[in-house]
Design an enzyme around this catalytic site. Structure first.
Site, mmCIF file in Angstrom:
data_model
loop_
_atom_site.group_PDB
_atom_site.id
_atom_site.type_symbol
_atom_site.label_atom_id
_atom_site.label_comp_id
_atom_site.label_asym_id
_atom_site.label_seq_id
_atom_site.Cartn_x
_atom_site.Cartn_y
_atom_site.Cartn_z
ATOM 1 N N PHE A 141 -0.528 -10.222 -4.306
ATOM 2 C CA PHE A 141 -1.820 -10.474 -3.640
ATOM 3 C C PHE A 141 -2.297 -11.904 -3.955
ATOM 4 O O PHE A 141 -3.082 -12.475 -3.258
ATOM 5 C CB PHE A 141 -2.740 -9.380 -3.785
ATOM 6 N N LYS A 142 -1.897 -12.378 -5.286
ATOM 7 C CA LYS A 142 -2.364 -13.670 -5.751
ATOM 8 C C LYS A 142 -1.806 -14.861 -4.509
ATOM 9 O O LYS A 142 -2.444 -15.983 -4.788
ATOM 10 C CB LYS A 142 -1.863 -13.883 -7.055
#
Ligand SMILES: *Cc1c(COP(=O)(O)O)cnc(C)c1O
Length: 449
Positions: free
Chosen positions: A106-107
């Site tokens: 998700f980063k």
């Protein structure tokens, strides 16, 4: 938009300074000085809108004063070239899959968004780095124990005017992760430090404090305290609510976020302040339980981190805690008791041991067929335990199970398929610069670059 420091002792900054500096001069975290509520009409339209367009509206609310709307749209569309689906796992429990980006983390969103924002400022000719010695290149230093390095390296890959140095501990990151930042080339240099993660972090910190080095080259960091990295994660939560609403699930939504440094959940809380209709939040932790304890007692007592199966959440002193306190104390106007009361009325916690994580992964797989990774398992379990009748729960699945293949295979007795995107990284040639953990060596290296 102006940004003030959570420590209250640094001058306010504009967006560009907040992004280039990362941390304020008083070591505080930057906070936007106001949060706009989005109009009712936007929320009504959201279920029909695409992820990218929802995100553009959210981004405009934060960054629209500082970046022209065409530029911003470009930036958002370039960042979000993948989906973030909401998947039903069982009755009333949905997984928000945040792992469809380039490195399956998700980063990816925050890293790419920040890279493109820096590039925007460089192109507009205004970045503070122009008056330094080398003048042309912004150098990003990032220490990683795995996930952050790959997201940042891939987010910044090929972005003109920026060079990234990823420092990682030799032999301490998984082979898949190592491939994700050592095989890229171009403007990405991997530095293999003969030491542990803390040594890498110390090298980066020392570099930021070294005057000679800072005269020689423009240095910046890309860690999760940066406003350009954490705020864009709010896009995910608007999309989640929109996708649920398009299935007529629009009341009493509970959002559960597996948390480490609390950047991801913090962005969701900012979304809530913008009017996002979420009833309440759950911060799910592994055995690192300082936030959980804060919720129970009102006391914040940071501890050294403990190593767990969900290692991206092994944080003993979450950096974004300061932002959460600042938000709900209205920048220190409310007492700590009132602040604690406001926080506990909106957010509950959970903490799980490695044994509980394993048990949850097995139970969920047996019951539903859904493969949880160890981080998502904390989120799923917290919903199972805390969801009330009439509520709809959505938890973030923060990593693709293949990123933790060895663990997931062993726990579930299966052979998780490795997505093509990950396999592609594994075919590349590893290139890295060996480095001791001695700062003098690292400094000499950077001075020679
Ligand atoms: C970074 C990360 C987390 C923790 O997110 P924070 O924003 O630090 O709270 C959780 N799961 C995975 C897989 C991560 O990489």
């Amino acid at each position: 938009m102006k940004y003030y420091s959570t420590n209250g002792k640094a001058p306010v900054a504009d967006l560009q300074k907040a992004v280039v500096k990362g941390l304020a001069e008083d070591r505080g975290l930057y906070m936007p000085d106001h949060i706009n509520k989005l109009p009712k009409a936007f929320f009504a339209d959201m279920p029909k809108m695409r992820f990218q367009d929802i995100a553009f509206n959210v981004a405009a609310s934060f960054f629209g004063d500082d970046i022209d709307l065409d530029g911003l749209q470009d930036l958002v569309y370039d960042t979000l070239r993948f989906d973030c689906p909401v998947v039903k796992v069982k009755e009333n429990i949905y997984a928000l899959e945040l792992f469809h980006g380039p490195t399956l983390a998700f980063k990816d969103v925050g890293a790419r968004f920040m890279a493109r924002m820096l590039q925007y400022f460089l192109r507009s000719g205004s970045v503070c780095c122009r008056d330094t010695a080398t003048g042309k290149t912004v150098n990003v230093l990032v220490a990683t124990s795995g996930d952050t390095g790959s997201a940042v390296a891939n987010g910044f890959l090929g972005v003109e005017g920026i060079h990234v140095y990823v420092l990682y501990p030799k032999g301490k990151v998984s082979p898949i992760q190592e491939c994700q930042f050592t095989t890229l080339g171009q403007n990405i240099t991997a530095i293999e430090v003969d030491g542990v993660f803390d040594d890498c972090q110390a090298l980066v910190k020392n570099a930021f404090m070294d005057e000679e080095l800072n005269r020689h080259m423009m240095l910046t960091s890309a860690n999760s305290i940066n406003v350009a990295r954490f705020l864009p994660q709010a896009f995910y939560y608007f999309n989640a609510v929109a996708r649920l609403a398009s299935q007529s699930l629009n009341s009493d939504i509970v959002v559960c976020v597996p948390s480490g440094n609390f950047g991801n959940i913090c962005s969701a809380l900012f979304g809530h302040e913008m009017g996002l209709p979420v009833k309440r939040f759950i911060a799910a932790n592994n055995a690192n339980d300082v936030f959980y304890n804060y919720l129970q007692t009102g006391q914040y007592e940071p501890k050294p981190s403990k190593q767990t199966l969900a290692n991206a959440m092994d944080v003993g002193d979450p950096s974004n805690f300061a932002r959460i306190i600042n938000l709900y104390s209205e920048n220190g106007k409310l007492s700590s008791e009132e602040t604690h009361q406001r926080i506990t009325s909106l957010i509950s916690g959970a903490t799980y041991s490695d044994d509980q994580i394993r048990e949850t992964m097995r139970q969920c797989y047996a019951e539903t067929g859904y493969i949880l990774d160890p981080h998502g398992a904390c989120g799923y379990r917290a919903l199972e335990e805390q969801l009330q009748p009439g509520e709809v729960g959505v938890f973030c699945e923060t990593a693709h199970p293949a990123k933790f293949k060895e663990k997931v295979d062993e726990i579930l007795g299966i052979d998780v398929e490795i997505p093509e995107r990950l396999q592609a990284f594994m075919k590349g040639t590893k290139q890295s610069v060996p480095m001791s953990k001695d700062f003098a060596d690292f400094k000499a290296y950077l001075l020679s670059c």
